[in-house]
Design a protein around this motif. Sequence first.
Motif, short mmCIF file in Angstrom:
data_model
loop_
_atom_site.label_atom_id
_atom_site.label_comp_id
_atom_site.label_asym_id
_atom_site.label_seq_id
_atom_site.Cartn_x
_atom_site.Cartn_y
_atom_site.Cartn_z
N SER A 161 0.82 -1.20 0.00
CA SER A 161 0.00 0.00 0.00
C SER A 161 0.85 1.26 0.00
N GLU A 162 2.14 1.11 0.38
CA GLU A 162 3.04 2.26 0.47
C GLU A 162 4.35 1.96 -0.24
N LEU A 163 4.74 2.85 -1.11
CA LEU A 163 5.99 2.74 -1.87
C LEU A 163 7.00 3.73 -1.30
N PHE A 164 8.21 3.23 -0.98
CA PHE A 164 9.28 4.07 -0.44
C PHE A 164 10.44 4.10 -1.44
N VAL A 165 10.92 5.29 -1.73
CA VAL A 165 12.07 5.43 -2.62
C VAL A 165 13.08 6.37 -1.98
N GLY A 166 14.37 6.03 -2.10
CA GLY A 166 15.43 6.87 -1.58
C GLY A 166 16.19 7.51 -2.73
N CYS A 167 16.78 8.66 -2.49
CA CYS A 167 17.44 9.39 -3.57
C CYS A 167 18.86 9.79 -3.19
N THR A 168 19.55 10.40 -4.10
CA THR A 168 20.96 10.77 -3.91
C THR A 168 21.12 11.90 -2.90
N THR A 169 20.08 12.66 -2.63
CA THR A 169 20.17 13.76 -1.67
C THR A 169 20.00 13.30 -0.23
N GLY A 170 19.64 12.04 -0.02
CA GLY A 170 19.42 11.52 1.32
C GLY A 170 17.96 11.50 1.74
N GLU A 171 17.10 12.08 0.95
CA GLU A 171 15.67 12.09 1.28
C GLU A 171 15.02 10.77 0.88
N ILE A 172 13.96 10.42 1.60
CA ILE A 172 13.17 9.22 1.31
C ILE A 172 11.74 9.67 1.08
N PHE A 173 11.16 9.25 -0.03
CA PHE A 173 9.80 9.64 -0.40
C PHE A 173 8.85 8.48 -0.21
N LEU A 174 7.63 8.80 0.22
CA LEU A 174 6.57 7.79 0.41
C LEU A 174 5.42 8.11 -0.53
N CYS A 175 4.95 7.10 -1.26
CA CYS A 175 3.80 7.25 -2.15
C CYS A 175 2.71 6.28 -1.74
N ASN A 176 1.49 6.74 -1.66
CA ASN A 176 0.35 5.91 -1.30
C ASN A 176 -0.16 5.20 -2.55
N LEU A 177 0.03 3.88 -2.60
CA LEU A 177 -0.39 3.12 -3.78
C LEU A 177 -1.87 2.77 -3.76
N HIS A 178 -2.55 3.02 -2.64
CA HIS A 178 -3.99 2.79 -2.59
C HIS A 178 -4.76 3.93 -3.25
N GLU A 179 -4.08 5.04 -3.51
CA GLU A 179 -4.69 6.17 -4.22
C GLU A 179 -3.79 6.56 -5.39
N PRO A 180 -3.66 5.67 -6.36
CA PRO A 180 -2.77 5.95 -7.48
C PRO A 180 -3.34 7.01 -8.41
N PRO A 181 -2.49 7.69 -9.17
CA PRO A 181 -2.98 8.68 -10.14
C PRO A 181 -3.71 7.98 -11.28
N ARG A 182 -4.52 8.73 -12.00
CA ARG A 182 -5.31 8.14 -13.08
C ARG A 182 -4.44 7.76 -14.27
N GLY A 183 -3.39 8.53 -14.53
CA GLY A 183 -2.52 8.24 -15.65
C GLY A 183 -1.38 7.32 -15.26
N VAL A 184 -0.70 6.77 -16.28
CA VAL A 184 0.43 5.89 -16.01
C VAL A 184 1.60 6.68 -15.45
#
Length: 422
Positions: free
Chosen positions: A230-253
């Motif tokens: 239900s939750e997607l976590f991604v880490g980046c080169t700046t050290g930040e970690i982002f969380l995306c709610n997959l239970h409310e996905p956008p309409r487009g790809v």
Amino acid sequence: MHRVTDAKEVILTSDATGESWSAAVWDPRNGSLLSVYKQATALGHRSLQLLSDSYVLGADATRPRIHIWPLNNPTPLPNVRLTTPGRVNALACTPNGSYIIASVGEKLFVWQTCNGRLLANLAKHYQTVTCLATTRDGSLFASAGEDGLVFVWSLYSALNDARCSPVHAFSNHSLPVRDLHFGHGDARARLYTVSLDRTANVYELGSGALLLSVVFDAPLTAVTVNDRESELFVGCTTGEIFLCNLHEPPRGVEHHVMVSSSNVDEDEESSVFKAHKSNVTALSVSLDCSTLLSGSTDGAAHIWDIASRQVLRTFQHKGPVTAAFFARGFDNFRAPFLKPRLQVHNLQRTSDDGGKESVVEVVARGRNPAEILNFESYAEGSGDSRGSEETKKLEDLQKEIQKLKNMNASLYKYCVTHILKS
């Protein structure tokens, strides 16, 4: 150093220095160091693996070999040399420990653990493979690397066909892929990938379709999801970690997420975890989906409370963290004597076609090997028991039929005597 713990879940980490230890086991509840694995060099990036519930594997960062330790012992397994054709860039194991998959340059190698045979040598990538992952049932594995390509392979096909083709080939990323993660669902699972091109892609293995592509404003280096996916976590080169709610996905790809802007909407579906100072190298979510583990090149491994996005505790390392993940607290972590589920042998550096007659050792915990290996006695025994059961069932059915016949005769006699006469 080895402490006994009854934790259902533990944390394994490694760093790029290998000064104090090659790998360590931590208690996520209080942050204490439970055990370490020593007498080896530093391990390569994301090469730390569990081999079933019995051993710890880690690829040497500079030499062509894989180190192996029993779960309950800080010293490497004696008399076993896991030598590879070259320095390993990525390492993975099937969940049951039967096969070891490693990448050397742009090639993939698959060994059978019980006898060390090299069963597959796959060459489809154009540049170095840096990411490997397997599905929960071990039927499929994925590879990706510097060429930006993502291939999904059938383990069965790879073991039986030297020229097998991938089940899926994805070329949506334009820059090197930095991490892979499989969700639940085995052969129909979802595959999550992140790349330096700032995109996180979600693929469906059943159809091979690209379900979602989330574009961030920073290069991505690590990815994971919780067990509910239900939750997607991604880490980046700046050290930040982002969380995306997959239970409310956008309409487009394709969906763009802006997180560095100062006027980000509070209702934005992406949340940010901020504590690391540089490149995020590893992400993992606990079984109860309440805490997140992250590792970074700044030498810190943080445990986060996902709901509040606050750091609960930190495991400080002497160098960049090369691996950090939650694992089950197997009994062998605290067992005085190891009870392995499988045997481990030296790895072949080249394939041996004549090795098909090799002996495969069977490990039986507390069982008489004769019961497993003597098929004739097993078949005879099972046949006798099966025959006696079928005979008893037949006798019971015959008794039931006779009972019904008697009831039918009594009913007929009653009808003739009383109804017809009247």
